[in-house]
Design a protein around this motif. Structure first.
Motif, PDB file in Angstrom:
ATOM      1  N   ARG A   1     -28.393 -32.152 -81.576  1.00  0.00           N
ATOM      2  CA  ARG A   1     -28.208 -32.807 -82.722  1.00  0.00           C
ATOM      3  C   ARG A   1     -26.910 -33.794 -82.493  1.00  0.00           C
ATOM      4  NH1 ARG A   1     -26.265 -29.898 -87.890  1.00  0.00           N
ATOM      5  NH2 ARG A   1     -24.286 -30.464 -86.894  1.00  0.00           N
ATOM      6  N   LYS A   2     -25.971 -33.525 -81.868  1.00  0.00           N
ATOM      7  CA  LYS A   2     -24.830 -34.236 -81.567  1.00  0.00           C
ATOM      8  C   LYS A   2     -25.170 -35.163 -80.506  1.00  0.00           C
ATOM      9  CE  LYS A   2     -20.554 -32.864 -82.184  1.00  0.00           C
ATOM     10  NZ  LYS A   2     -19.432 -31.762 -81.689  1.00  0.00           N
TER      11      LYS A   2
ATOM     12  N   LEU B   1     -28.134 -36.639 -80.255  1.00  0.00           N
ATOM     13  CA  LEU B   1     -29.038 -37.314 -80.828  1.00  0.00           C
ATOM     14  C   LEU B   1     -28.293 -38.529 -81.572  1.00  0.00           C
ATOM     15  CD1 LEU B   1     -32.090 -38.134 -81.655  1.00  0.00           C
ATOM     16  CD2 LEU B   1     -31.641 -36.440 -83.509  1.00  0.00           C
ATOM     17  N   PHE B   2     -27.363 -37.897 -82.480  1.00  0.00           N
ATOM     18  CA  PHE B   2     -26.563 -38.644 -83.426  1.00  0.00           C
ATOM     19  C   PHE B   2     -25.739 -39.936 -82.512  1.00  0.00           C
ATOM     20  CE2 PHE B   2     -27.345 -35.783 -86.891  1.00  0.00           C
ATOM     21  CZ  PHE B   2     -27.862 -36.420 -87.713  1.00  0.00           C
ATOM     22  N   VAL B   3     -25.005 -39.367 -81.531  1.00  0.00           N
ATOM     23  CA  VAL B   3     -24.078 -39.901 -80.531  1.00  0.00           C
ATOM     24  C   VAL B   3     -24.814 -41.174 -79.867  1.00  0.00           C
ATOM     25  CG1 VAL B   3     -22.767 -40.183 -78.533  1.00  0.00           C
ATOM     26  CG2 VAL B   3     -22.325 -38.373 -80.389  1.00  0.00           C
TER      27      VAL B   3
ATOM     28  N   LEU C   1     -27.967 -42.297 -80.887  1.00  0.00           N
ATOM     29  CA  LEU C   1     -28.582 -43.419 -81.941  1.00  0.00           C
ATOM     30  C   LEU C   1     -27.384 -44.307 -82.460  1.00  0.00           C
ATOM     31  CD1 LEU C   1     -30.684 -41.197 -84.363  1.00  0.00           C
ATOM     32  CD2 LEU C   1     -31.470 -43.068 -82.612  1.00  0.00           C
ATOM     33  N   LEU C   2     -25.955 -43.914 -82.427  1.00  0.00           N
ATOM     34  CA  LEU C   2     -24.992 -44.676 -82.665  1.00  0.00           C
ATOM     35  C   LEU C   2     -24.712 -45.689 -81.733  1.00  0.00           C
ATOM     36  CD1 LEU C   2     -22.393 -42.648 -84.890  1.00  0.00           C
ATOM     37  CD2 LEU C   2     -23.340 -44.732 -85.736  1.00  0.00           C
TER      38      LEU C   2
ATOM     39  N   VAL D   1     -30.805 -42.551 -75.889  1.00  0.00           N
ATOM     40  CA  VAL D   1     -31.093 -41.475 -76.573  1.00  0.00           C
ATOM     41  C   VAL D   1     -31.546 -40.409 -75.850  1.00  0.00           C
ATOM     42  CG1 VAL D   1     -31.965 -40.420 -78.697  1.00  0.00           C
ATOM     43  CG2 VAL D   1     -31.091 -42.632 -78.940  1.00  0.00           C
TER      44      VAL D   1
ATOM     45  N   THR E   1     -18.960 -36.726 -84.033  1.00  0.00           N
ATOM     46  CA  THR E   1     -19.595 -37.520 -83.590  1.00  0.00           C
ATOM     47  C   THR E   1     -19.157 -39.052 -83.556  1.00  0.00           C
ATOM     48  OG1 THR E   1     -21.409 -36.488 -84.885  1.00  0.00           O
ATOM     49  CG2 THR E   1     -21.917 -38.716 -83.931  1.00  0.00           C
ATOM     50  N   LYS E   2     -18.209 -39.296 -84.557  1.00  0.00           N
ATOM     51  CA  LYS E   2     -17.506 -40.527 -84.286  1.00  0.00           C
ATOM     52  C   LYS E   2     -16.583 -40.741 -83.275  1.00  0.00           C
ATOM     53  CE  LYS E   2     -14.904 -43.504 -87.414  1.00  0.00           C
ATOM     54  NZ  LYS E   2     -14.106 -43.255 -88.574  1.00  0.00           N
TER      55      LYS E   2
END
Lengths: 252, 252
Positions: A156-157, A159-161, A163-164, A202, B77-78
């Motif tokens: 999940r991490k 994936l989000f990192v 995407l950002l 990603v 994440t940030k």
């Protein structure tokens, strides 16, 4: 008197000894033999050297070097060639697959000449992203911060990192190509290249995050089993994504 | 009584403290203030955690990650995006130069179609060789095994290791292309590709060995200043070598 005495056995892995001393802030730990008899102690200063050596080994393995005993200066040329040649050969042979992908899409490449100029940027960005995530996860496993149970958190991490970071690179790259690029770089070409960068970033993040954990689960060494191979996997994947998007969006 | 007491100051770098404890096999070291008054001690078990943290930081920096505090699981994440995005952007932009080189030699590539299929193998082999040598040297600097004074020893060693590894890869690759390759792969094409691999491997080894030492000399951090950039430098160099050899040997 402290009755809670920590001990290790003669066959305990040196990394485990270091981990115990570090975790419980000990300066010494007892060493027992198979019959639970005290046969000696290990002091924290012995472990300092071990930790440094182990870190060096991990760092070397992650760059496709089979660890050698001794320092850079003390390692002979022959020994150094031996420690490096296997991964150079394995990765060279595996890169031929990436070559076959390029060859397979040769006609697409010649149809839109500008496509080939973006290959290095796509492959290198995906490779860098894969190296970042695999490095963090491999080191996390080495310092006992991550285990296979965390695989969904990692997934999940990453994936989000991904995407950002992918969104930021998409915008930068789209501007670079469409606004500052040559006249031949149409909106659609800029879209294909930028979208490829995002998607392959990603997937590289996810591959880099998950493969070391799977290697560990399969009782393989995450550093030597996963790290050097990730670039090759990521190179091939990102090229396939590139050509698929080019076929769909540019209708070539 | 041991009169040879080791001490550090309050402003001594934590890596230096670790190095002293490890070098002299101490379990404690005295800490003095600016007035040379004893104000405390550091024990070897404190240093265990520091060494592990420092190694993690170095490993992260070498993969283009700005070190964060805390573990993988605890980093948000940030924060993770922040630690990764700068190098992703820098390396993406620098990879455009490699793209320009490809674009510049576009007509040579289309003249001999088989040439583009070997680009991934050349770039990845050179990249791997550069990563191997830079990793060994950066780690060597970190554990105080190498300094700028060793630059000629490193240069000579990387040259010899590069030539030996290069010779092995030359033979493997020549056989792969000329004997097992397609009919279009002539003797001269096999020679160009194999020779490029050898020459770019040697230059990658030398760049990977020398750049971290120069970074150190210029008071920059070898891990973050040299490692991520080496791949880009090596990519560009190996493509130029490739096209130069193609022009000379294939007369295109």
């Amino acid at each position: 008197m402290d009755k809670n005495i920590h001990y290790v056995y003669t066959n305990t892995d040196q990394e485990e000894v270091a981990r115990l001393l570090s975790k419980y802030d000990l300066t010494t730990i007892c060493v027992l033999n198979d019959q639970h008899c005290l046969i000696g102690i290990v002091t924290a200063d012995d472990v300092l050297d071990i930790l440094t050596e182990e870190a060096t080994e991990d760092i070397h393995k992650m760059s496709g070097i089979i660890p050698t005993d001794g320092s850079y200066l003390k390692t002979g040329t022959k020994e150094m060639v031996k420690s490096r040649i296997s991964w150079l050969l394995i990765l060279m042979i595996s890169a031929t697959f990436t070559g076959y992908i390029l060859q397979y899409f040769e006609d697409k490449l010649s149809a839109v000449a500008i496509l080939s100029a973006s290959i290095p940027i796509i492959m290198s960005t995906a490779g860098n992203a894969g190296a970042q995530s695999s490095t963090m996860v491999i080191r996390g496993i080495a310092v006992d911060d991550l285990s296979i149970n965390d695989i969904f958190i990692v997934l999940r991490k990453e994936l989000f990192v991904g995407l950002l970071c992918g969104a930021i690179l998409f915008i930068t790259n789209f501007i670079r190509l469409f606004i500052f690029g040559s006249k031949n770089t149409t909106f659609n070409i800029s879209l294909v290249v930028s979208l490829t960068i995002t998607i392959s970033l990603v997937s590289a993040n996810i591959a880099g995050g998950v493969l070391p954990l799977l290697a560990k689960k399969l009782k393989m060494d995450p550093a030597s089993a996963a790290a050097p191979l990730i670039t090759t996997i990521v190179d091939a994947t990102s090229l396939i994504i590139y050509f698929m998007l080019a076929i769909v969006i540019l209708k070539i």
